[in-house]
Design a protein around this motif. Structure first.
Motif, mmCIF file in Angstrom:
data_model
loop_
_atom_site.group_PDB
_atom_site.id
_atom_site.type_symbol
_atom_site.label_atom_id
_atom_site.label_comp_id
_atom_site.label_asym_id
_atom_site.label_seq_id
_atom_site.Cartn_x
_atom_site.Cartn_y
_atom_site.Cartn_z
ATOM 1 N N ARG A 113 0.747 -1.303 -0.300
ATOM 2 C CA ARG A 113 0.250 0.111 0.221
ATOM 3 C C ARG A 113 0.664 0.726 -0.125
ATOM 4 O O ARG A 113 0.183 2.297 -0.197
ATOM 5 N N VAL A 151 -2.043 -6.390 -5.867
ATOM 6 C CA VAL A 151 -3.034 -5.323 -5.358
ATOM 7 C C VAL A 151 -3.517 -6.091 -4.487
ATOM 8 O O VAL A 151 -4.024 -7.435 -3.794
ATOM 9 N N ASN A 153 -8.751 -3.917 -2.970
ATOM 10 C CA ASN A 153 -8.809 -3.065 -3.835
ATOM 11 C C ASN A 153 -9.646 -2.719 -5.136
ATOM 12 O O ASN A 153 -9.410 -4.640 -5.561
ATOM 13 N N ASN A 207 -9.376 -2.377 -7.955
ATOM 14 C CA ASN A 207 -8.410 -2.911 -9.113
ATOM 15 C C ASN A 207 -8.159 -4.190 -9.211
ATOM 16 O O ASN A 207 -7.918 -5.148 -10.625
#
Length: 518
Positions: free
Chosen positions: A223, A454, A458, A460
């Motif tokens: 992160r 990822v 998230n 994404n």
């Protein structure tokens, strides 16, 4: 549900070891036995284990709790196994004998169906699955020595080593290691790139992560992209199977999401609630209070475990219309099926009289080739009652499960010596529509890629991106940005290499119920 199963197989040892005639060690010594041949007397613990394992699977089981013998084979495919001599030197170990027996479990096209049966020689599995405690010893534990799993990933040109997940209570999780953290050095060594499943570098990584009691990791955090160093010591901890949870809002709809990595039992061997139950109780209470109308259950790394946990999840997720109706059916071999009442086995499991109170339009399961057994049971059970969608890749394929058999021997002073826990396939399952038999896995409704750099939650994440679009539009699709990444590729995309490091975690489903009935 407070239900757990174990048979205890015992043999009295006269002198050093019991003779090769098992009936001489049983209370009922008059029954004929034409299904076992022996060539030698039992001269070692391994000989005893081979013999008792074979008898349990092919001939009879001895229920030590009730001190009663029932002449029924327990192995699901017992009728396909020819008469073998378990004391033969052909089988150097009980594991070798078991592998031979598994080879006879053929289906269509002579495909061997039993990829699953095994011996647990230190009872570590029941400790982790039933009691929810991760233990460490001379063998890889159910969750790994540090409570995490790792895998390689690729951007198409290079490979990278990542943490797949870490239990929050584990030595790794307590220090803040989590999914998407990239490992750049182990014990100061940066030569850790993938060089094949049995390559020198890969083997070095496996030994450091799964077979050592301490390790130092240099990590780039997912992160923040910051570099940090962690020193870990192996230890024991209470397993928390929920790795992450959150709630999204999509076009005014509340969507619950959680990541579940193992099916530890809701109740331990003493009947007390485990951390698994209290965690799930709190999670579903939160989802209910939030008024979620869609639920995403991430099982991409979940190899299964206790069937009682599958029953818990299904009861919490199912609509009110499922209350009191069949959840799933058991299939046993013909002899057990004809004697279910005598042996205390159930033919089916129903939903409780009241389900969890959620009112869901859809339940989505994120799946992969590591999604197995109790995970597959959970999603399959819900299909007759609600809109179930799978996103990811085809599941592992394990529609069968185990009843635990603890095999012990006793010396002339009645002192018990534990030999092993036997996990040999005893049953298959089907849902309320009698759908099962998915030995080659369950295919997803929508494929998605697992980019392990990822972080959890998230959007994404390729799976979440497509699921949230389905909730919004009614069809699976990626966002424009995600579609460009998927079709054109990107150096920031690092796709999981699932076979690069084989997970040491248990894969299967276990029903411990009879132990709790004693």
């Amino acid at each position: 549900m407070n239900k757990q199963f174990t048979f205890v197989v015992k043999v009295a040892v006269i002198g050093a070891l019991c003779s090769s005639v098992f009936s001489a060690c049983k209370k009922d010594s008059k029954k004929a036995d034409n299904t076992t041949t022996t060539s030698n007397t039992l001269t070692s613990d391994e000989d005893s284990l081979k013999y008792l394992m074979y008898r349990t699977m092919q001939v009879t089981y001895v229920d030590g709790g009730r001190d009663k013998t029932t002449d029924l084979p327990t192995y699901y495919w017992y009728s396909q196994v020819p008469v073998l001599d378990p004391s033969s030197s052909t089988y150097s170990t009980a594991d070798a004998l078991l592998e031979t027996m598994k080879g006879y479990s053929t289906g269509t096209g002579s495909t061997v169906l039993d990829r699953y049966s095994f011996l647990d020689r230190d009872s570590s599995l029941s400790s982790s699955l039933q009691d929810g405690v991760s233990e460490f010893g001379g063998k890889i534990s159910a969750t790994g020595n540090f409570g995490m799993e790792v895998s390689y990933a690729s951007d198409g040109s290079k490979t990278y080593l990542y943490i797949l997940y870490a239990d929050k209570n584990s030595p790794a999780g307590v220090q803040g290691l989590t999914r998407g953290d990239q490992i750049t050095a182990i014990n100061g060594d940066t030569a850790i790139s993938y060089d094949g499943s049995s390559g020198t570098k890969t083997t070095k990584v496996i030994n450091a992560i799964y077979n050592s009691s301490s390790v130092t990791l240099k990590v780039t955090k997912a992160r923040t992209n910051a570099s940090a160093t962690y020193s870990l010591q192996s230890g024991s901890y209470n397993i928390n199977p929920v790795l992450f949870d959150t709630t999204y809002t999509v076009n005014g709809q509340k969507v619950g999401y959680f990541v579940f990595y193992t099916f530890t039992s809701p109740y331990n061997s003493k009947g007390a609630a485990t951390l698994t139950k209290t965690t799930l109780d709190a999670l579903f209470s939160k989802f209910k209070s939030a008024g979620i109308t869609n639920l995403i259950v991430d099982l991409r790394y979940n190899g299964g475990g206790s069937v009682t946990t599958a029953e818990y999840l299904d009861s919490a997720i199912a609509p009110a219309s499922a209350a009191g109706k069949p959840m799933y059916y058991y299939l046993y071999n013909d002899k057990l099926t004809a004697n279910l009442n005598d042996v205390g086995l159930e033919a089916s499991v129903n939903f409780p009289s009241a389900t969890g109170g959620l009112s869901l339009s859809n339940v989505f399961f994120i799946t992969s080739g590591s999604t197995a057994s109790a995970s597959e049971l959970t999603l399959n059970n819900l299909k007759p009652y609600m809109n179930v969608k799978l996103v990811g890749s085809t599941t592992y394929g394990k529609p069968v499960g185990f009843i635990t058999f603890t095999i012990s021997e006793y010396d002339s002073n009645h002192q018990e010596k534990y030999l092993a826990d036997l996990y040999a396939i005893n049953f298959a399952t089907e849902n309320a529509n009698h759908s099962g038999g998915y030995y080659t896995g369950i295919t997803p409704d929508q494929t998605a890629s697992d980019y392990i750099n990822v972080p959890w939650g998230n959007t994404n994440d390729d799976h979440l991106d497509q699921i949230l679009n389905y909730i919004s539009t009614g069809s699976f699709a990626r966002t424009a940005a995600s579609e460009r990444l998927a079709t054109q590729g990107s150096s920031t995309q690092r796709a999981s290499m699932p076979t690069s490091i084989v997970s040491p975690k248990f894969n299967g489903m276990v029903d411990y119920r009879i132990r709790m009935k004693k």
